[in-house]
Design a protein around this motif. Sequence first.
Motif, PDB file in Angstrom:
ATOM      1  N   TYR A  82      -8.661   2.043   4.809  1.00  0.00           N
ATOM      2  CA  TYR A  82      -7.985   1.287   5.641  1.00  0.00           C
ATOM      3  C   TYR A  82      -8.429   0.039   5.434  1.00  0.00           C
ATOM      4  O   TYR A  82      -8.036  -0.953   5.420  1.00  0.00           O
ATOM      5  CB  TYR A  82      -7.826   1.582   6.886  1.00  0.00           C
ATOM      6  CG  TYR A  82      -7.164   2.292   7.271  1.00  0.00           C
ATOM      7  CD1 TYR A  82      -5.598   2.302   7.321  1.00  0.00           C
ATOM      8  CD2 TYR A  82      -7.863   4.033   7.763  1.00  0.00           C
ATOM      9  CE1 TYR A  82      -5.006   3.590   7.614  1.00  0.00           C
ATOM     10  CE2 TYR A  82      -6.481   5.216   7.687  1.00  0.00           C
ATOM     11  CZ  TYR A  82      -5.116   4.983   7.767  1.00  0.00           C
ATOM     12  OH  TYR A  82      -4.335   5.789   7.960  1.00  0.00           O
ATOM     13  N   MET A  83      -9.673   0.241   5.752  1.00  0.00           N
ATOM     14  CA  MET A  83     -10.502  -1.637   5.395  1.00  0.00           C
ATOM     15  C   MET A  83     -10.443  -1.893   4.151  1.00  0.00           C
ATOM     16  O   MET A  83     -10.544  -3.327   3.803  1.00  0.00           O
ATOM     17  CB  MET A  83     -12.263  -1.267   5.757  1.00  0.00           C
ATOM     18  CG  MET A  83     -11.995  -1.057   7.457  1.00  0.00           C
ATOM     19  SD  MET A  83     -11.438  -1.849   8.595  1.00  0.00           S
ATOM     20  CE  MET A  83     -12.413  -3.079   7.967  1.00  0.00           C
ATOM     21  N   LEU A  84     -10.462  -1.632   2.663  1.00  0.00           N
ATOM     22  CA  LEU A  84     -10.900  -2.155   1.312  1.00  0.00           C
ATOM     23  C   LEU A  84      -9.219  -2.791   1.174  1.00  0.00           C
ATOM     24  O   LEU A  84      -9.299  -4.067   0.910  1.00  0.00           O
ATOM     25  CB  LEU A  84     -10.967  -0.690   0.578  1.00  0.00           C
ATOM     26  CG  LEU A  84     -11.522  -1.660  -1.174  1.00  0.00           C
ATOM     27  CD1 LEU A  84     -12.590  -2.194  -0.802  1.00  0.00           C
ATOM     28  CD2 LEU A  84     -11.505  -0.206  -1.354  1.00  0.00           C
ATOM     29  N   PRO A  85      -8.213  -2.416   1.694  1.00  0.00           N
ATOM     30  CA  PRO A  85      -7.077  -3.613   1.411  1.00  0.00           C
ATOM     31  C   PRO A  85      -7.191  -4.742   2.166  1.00  0.00           C
ATOM     32  O   PRO A  85      -6.985  -5.829   1.820  1.00  0.00           O
ATOM     33  CB  PRO A  85      -5.863  -2.226   1.213  1.00  0.00           C
ATOM     34  CG  PRO A  85      -6.295  -1.000   1.209  1.00  0.00           C
ATOM     35  CD  PRO A  85      -8.166  -1.028   1.877  1.00  0.00           C
ATOM     36  N   LEU A  86      -7.581  -4.460   3.091  1.00  0.00           N
ATOM     37  CA  LEU A  86      -7.252  -5.362   4.067  1.00  0.00           C
ATOM     38  C   LEU A  86      -8.944  -6.745   3.456  1.00  0.00           C
ATOM     39  O   LEU A  86      -8.639  -7.896   3.874  1.00  0.00           O
ATOM     40  CB  LEU A  86      -8.272  -5.249   5.710  1.00  0.00           C
ATOM     41  CG  LEU A  86      -7.846  -6.025   7.249  1.00  0.00           C
ATOM     42  CD1 LEU A  86      -6.935  -6.366   6.907  1.00  0.00           C
ATOM     43  CD2 LEU A  86      -8.202  -5.218   8.360  1.00  0.00           C
ATOM     44  N   LEU A  87      -9.127  -5.972   3.434  1.00  0.00           N
ATOM     45  CA  LEU A  87     -10.636  -6.966   2.686  1.00  0.00           C
ATOM     46  C   LEU A  87     -10.166  -7.557   0.779  1.00  0.00           C
ATOM     47  O   LEU A  87     -10.652  -8.670   1.666  1.00  0.00           O
ATOM     48  CB  LEU A  87     -11.793  -6.081   2.349  1.00  0.00           C
ATOM     49  CG  LEU A  87     -12.986  -6.734   1.530  1.00  0.00           C
ATOM     50  CD1 LEU A  87     -13.303  -7.845   2.651  1.00  0.00           C
ATOM     51  CD2 LEU A  87     -13.851  -6.261   1.101  1.00  0.00           C
ATOM     52  N   PHE A  88      -9.688  -6.911   0.311  1.00  0.00           N
ATOM     53  CA  PHE A  88      -9.326  -8.089  -0.546  1.00  0.00           C
ATOM     54  C   PHE A  88      -7.580  -8.428   0.011  1.00  0.00           C
ATOM     55  O   PHE A  88      -8.082  -9.422  -0.943  1.00  0.00           O
ATOM     56  CB  PHE A  88      -8.066  -6.156  -1.498  1.00  0.00           C
ATOM     57  CG  PHE A  88      -9.240  -6.144  -2.270  1.00  0.00           C
ATOM     58  CD1 PHE A  88     -10.245  -6.056  -3.490  1.00  0.00           C
ATOM     59  CD2 PHE A  88      -9.095  -4.711  -2.548  1.00  0.00           C
ATOM     60  CE1 PHE A  88     -11.254  -5.813  -3.576  1.00  0.00           C
ATOM     61  CE2 PHE A  88     -10.004  -4.036  -3.041  1.00  0.00           C
ATOM     62  CZ  PHE A  88     -11.753  -4.651  -3.868  1.00  0.00           C
ATOM     63  N   PHE A  89      -7.057  -8.639   1.173  1.00  0.00           N
ATOM     64  CA  PHE A  89      -6.265  -9.365   0.994  1.00  0.00           C
ATOM     65  C   PHE A  89      -6.487 -10.548   2.049  1.00  0.00           C
ATOM     66  O   PHE A  89      -6.707 -11.395   1.371  1.00  0.00           O
ATOM     67  CB  PHE A  89      -5.595  -8.686   1.983  1.00  0.00           C
ATOM     68  CG  PHE A  89      -4.217  -9.590   2.828  1.00  0.00           C
ATOM     69  CD1 PHE A  89      -2.888  -9.834   1.960  1.00  0.00           C
ATOM     70  CD2 PHE A  89      -4.207 -10.181   3.828  1.00  0.00           C
ATOM     71  CE1 PHE A  89      -1.838 -10.946   2.449  1.00  0.00           C
ATOM     72  CE2 PHE A  89      -3.069 -10.761   4.609  1.00  0.00           C
ATOM     73  CZ  PHE A  89      -1.595 -11.253   4.050  1.00  0.00           C
ATOM     74  N   THR A  90      -7.434 -10.561   2.842  1.00  0.00           N
ATOM     75  CA  THR A  90      -8.366 -10.651   3.122  1.00  0.00           C
ATOM     76  C   THR A  90      -8.827 -12.399   1.748  1.00  0.00           C
ATOM     77  O   THR A  90      -9.106 -13.517   2.235  1.00  0.00           O
ATOM     78  CB  THR A  90      -9.546 -10.999   3.924  1.00  0.00           C
ATOM     79  OG1 THR A  90      -8.683  -9.424   5.123  1.00  0.00           O
ATOM     80  CG2 THR A  90      -9.907 -12.066   4.652  1.00  0.00           C
ATOM     81  N   VAL A  91      -9.469 -12.147   0.825  1.00  0.00           N
ATOM     82  CA  VAL A  91     -10.279 -12.253   0.317  1.00  0.00           C
ATOM     83  C   VAL A  91      -9.538 -13.173  -0.860  1.00  0.00           C
ATOM     84  O   VAL A  91      -9.593 -14.193  -1.524  1.00  0.00           O
ATOM     85  CB  VAL A  91     -11.111 -11.707  -1.117  1.00  0.00           C
ATOM     86  CG1 VAL A  91     -11.704 -12.411  -2.008  1.00  0.00           C
ATOM     87  CG2 VAL A  91     -12.395 -10.883   0.054  1.00  0.00           C
ATOM     88  N   ARG A  92      -8.036 -12.411  -1.321  1.00  0.00           N
ATOM     89  CA  ARG A  92      -7.204 -13.376  -1.731  1.00  0.00           C
ATOM     90  C   ARG A  92      -6.597 -14.623  -1.205  1.00  0.00           C
ATOM     91  O   ARG A  92      -6.217 -15.235  -1.426  1.00  0.00           O
ATOM     92  CB  ARG A  92      -6.106 -11.812  -2.306  1.00  0.00           C
ATOM     93  CG  ARG A  92      -4.638 -12.752  -3.386  1.00  0.00           C
ATOM     94  CD  ARG A  92      -3.631 -11.376  -2.567  1.00  0.00           C
ATOM     95  NE  ARG A  92      -2.552 -11.596  -4.012  1.00  0.00           N
ATOM     96  CZ  ARG A  92      -1.632 -12.420  -3.825  1.00  0.00           C
ATOM     97  NH1 ARG A  92      -1.248 -11.408  -2.347  1.00  0.00           N
ATOM     98  NH2 ARG A  92      -0.326 -12.451  -4.247  1.00  0.00           N
ATOM     99  N   GLN A  93      -6.449 -14.363  -0.038  1.00  0.00           N
ATOM    100  CA  GLN A  93      -5.894 -15.337   1.183  1.00  0.00           C
ATOM    101  C   GLN A  93      -6.689 -16.416   0.888  1.00  0.00           C
ATOM    102  O   GLN A  93      -6.428 -18.097   0.622  1.00  0.00           O
ATOM    103  CB  GLN A  93      -5.408 -15.059   2.270  1.00  0.00           C
ATOM    104  CG  GLN A  93      -4.490 -13.762   1.916  1.00  0.00           C
ATOM    105  CD  GLN A  93      -3.281 -14.552   2.168  1.00  0.00           C
ATOM    106  OE1 GLN A  93      -2.839 -14.405   0.982  1.00  0.00           O
ATOM    107  NE2 GLN A  93      -1.994 -14.953   3.145  1.00  0.00           N
ATOM    108  N   TRP A  94      -8.327 -15.757   0.668  1.00  0.00           N
ATOM    109  CA  TRP A  94      -9.193 -17.316   1.263  1.00  0.00           C
ATOM    110  C   TRP A  94      -9.986 -18.716  -0.258  1.00  0.00           C
ATOM    111  O   TRP A  94      -9.359 -19.072  -0.469  1.00  0.00           O
ATOM    112  CB  TRP A  94     -10.192 -16.553   1.189  1.00  0.00           C
ATOM    113  CG  TRP A  94     -11.552 -17.898   1.898  1.00  0.00           C
ATOM    114  CD1 TRP A  94     -11.531 -18.518   2.002  1.00  0.00           C
ATOM    115  CD2 TRP A  94     -12.784 -17.803   0.733  1.00  0.00           C
ATOM    116  NE1 TRP A  94     -13.109 -19.778   2.419  1.00  0.00           N
ATOM    117  CE2 TRP A  94     -13.450 -18.763   1.610  1.00  0.00           C
ATOM    118  CE3 TRP A  94     -12.866 -17.057   0.013  1.00  0.00           C
ATOM    119  CZ2 TRP A  94     -14.991 -18.924   0.873  1.00  0.00           C
ATOM    120  CZ3 TRP A  94     -14.564 -17.518  -1.327  1.00  0.00           C
ATOM    121  CH2 TRP A  94     -15.140 -18.254  -0.870  1.00  0.00           C
TER     122      TRP A  94
END
Length: 101
Positions: A82-94
Amino acid sequence: MMRTLATVTAVEKGTVTVSCQQQTSCGHCASRNSCGTGIVTKAMPGRVHDVKIATQSSLSIGQVVEIGLSERSMLSSALLIYMLPLLFFTVRQWVGAMDIC
């Protein structure tokens, strides 16, 4: 430790394959006749899972064994899923926001 019973379905050198049925708690509460999840559970019986396990024990086909999974292992798997995709999404948005500037 989460535990369940499983049946040995295959024996190989150093490993065994066990089969266990998925457990569900649906159908045990007072709302089981009007609950959508309870109705779906009645229509679709539990799935059977086959798991290959390394062991040095001598087991035979058809033998019932108890298998367990530690809560720590379950929590770390859930965190990864659950957290790894959320982390990648956040980094990609940033990173995407930085490209615009």
